[in-house]
Design an enzyme around this catalytic site. Structure first.
Site, PDB file in Angstrom:
ATOM      1  CE  LYS A  27      -4.618  -1.693   1.733  1.00  0.00           C
ATOM      2  NZ  LYS A  27      -6.058  -1.234   2.691  1.00  0.00           N
ATOM      3  CE  LYS A  86      -7.993 -11.004  -3.057  1.00  0.00           C
ATOM      4  NZ  LYS A  86      -7.974 -11.089  -1.774  1.00  0.00           N
ATOM      5  CE  LYS A 120     -11.244  -0.430  -3.469  1.00  0.00           C
ATOM      6  NZ  LYS A 120     -10.930  -1.759  -3.460  1.00  0.00           N
TER       7      LYS A 120
END
Ligand code: TRP
Length: 333
Positions: free
Chosen positions: A115, A197, A200
């Protein structure tokens, strides 16, 4: 008998609209779990602001997610459904646990590394101490299990380390929980790039729970497969990731075993298979979408749900927090 059930805690961040990967992965199994365990489920809004959010959008997603949880079968009478920021004990215990979590171990967390690479202009302290807040989320409820995806296992591991470290100093304050990895349909891949995976952030390969049937159908018809022509509908995730993902989705949406699906499409091509998977998903999501819309139109009801949830969660959380405050030496108010 109620208090002899094992306890489970889990949270989902209201950072994006829920999608098929969330649903067929963890969410799908939650209704079964509430029958078997005492469950605490929350919207992890405190975690969400480690990345900048639009305030109105965050509020709306939190509300929508609550409605979706209920629509997915989480009966608020049978489990504790709440919003993380409504229960201040999370941040309170989070601070205490910050003081029992090492800089070095936080630096080694893969999610922090990922992140901070992706949000290089906002590597804030919350992103860094995310795991100790998550440990607080969990330990407050003294759970036996934490149902999480593969990507969150490291966070449950560090939670266990923190709990053991704390218990080592003060005696048995926290139950040390186990990760609980759901067995079926746990890992749904993106339709446009089946190597990663469903996410969004790749909307063309992602099917959202609230999406219109025609948009869902379009995404399935465009799903990436392979150039196999001879009996191509076969489950082989290494050699055929796209089709195997579709088989997995179809199996999860219909409850059919893989072998039955392969037999159903023996000798047929992707042109026949993809729309059938699309339709199965549309039908599987339809009642959820309709119920979510109905609930969102009844805000007064949702308000009673989140208030009651916060009260029940707080009651349990405060017991643990009081114990912790006493152990570390805070003067009782
Ligand atoms: N970190 C989890 C995620 O991003 C969300 C989460 C926050 C959570 N607190 C938790 C999950 C406690 C399980 C238990 O998916």
């Amino acid at each position: 008998m109620e208090n002899q059930k094992k306890v489970m805690v889990s949270g989902i961040q209201p950072s994006g609209d829920l999608h098929l990967g969330n649903y067929l992965g963890p969410l799908h199994h939650w209704p079964e779990m509430i029958a078997e365990f005492d469950c605490y489920f929350f919207m992890a809004d405190l975690h969400t602001i480690t990345v900048r959010q639009d305030p109105a959008a965050l509020r709306k997603r939190t509300l929508t997610q609550l409605a979706q949880y209920i629509a997915c079968g989480l009966d608020p009478e049978k489990c504790v459904l709440f919003v993380q920021s409504h229960v201040p004990a999370h941040t309170q215990l989070g601070w205490v646990l910050d003081c029992y979590t090492m800089f070095g171990e936080l630096s080694r967390m893969t999610q922090f590394k990922d992140k901070s690479a992706r949000n290089a202009d906002n590597i804030n302290a919350g992103l860094f101490t995310y795991p100790s807040l998550m440990a607080a989320d969990i330990l407050l409820y003294q759970p036996d299990f934490v149902p999480v995806g593969e990507d969150q296992k490291q966070h449950v591991e560090i939670c266990r380390d923190i709990a053991e470290r704390f218990n080592g100093v003060y005696g048995d304050v926290f139950k040390v929980p186990q990760p609980y990895i759901a067995k079926v349909g746990a890992r749904i891949m993106g339709l446009s790039a089946p190597e990663s995976k469903m996410s969004k952030s790749v909307p063309e390969g992602c099917v959202f729970l609230m999406e219109k049937p025609e948009d869902i159908m379009r995404k399935f018809k465009r799903a990436v497969t392979d150039s196999d022509t001879e009996n191509p509908v076969r489950y082989d995730p290494k050699a055929k990731p796209g089709v195997s993902n579709l088989i997995q989705i179809y199996a999860a949406a219909t409850g059919k075993p893989f072998a039955e699906i392969e037999a159903e499409f023996a000798g047929k091509g992707y042109g026949a298979f993809k729309p059938v998977v699309g339709e199965a998903v549309v039908e599987c999501l339809r009642p959820i979408r309709e119920e979510t819309e109905r609930l969102l139109a009844d805000k007064a009801y949702l308000e009673t749900v989140w208030r009651a949830g916060a009260e029940r969660a707080e009651y349990v959380a405060m017991k643990t927090l009081r114990k912790v405050y006493k152990k570390v030496g805070f003067l009782a108010r």
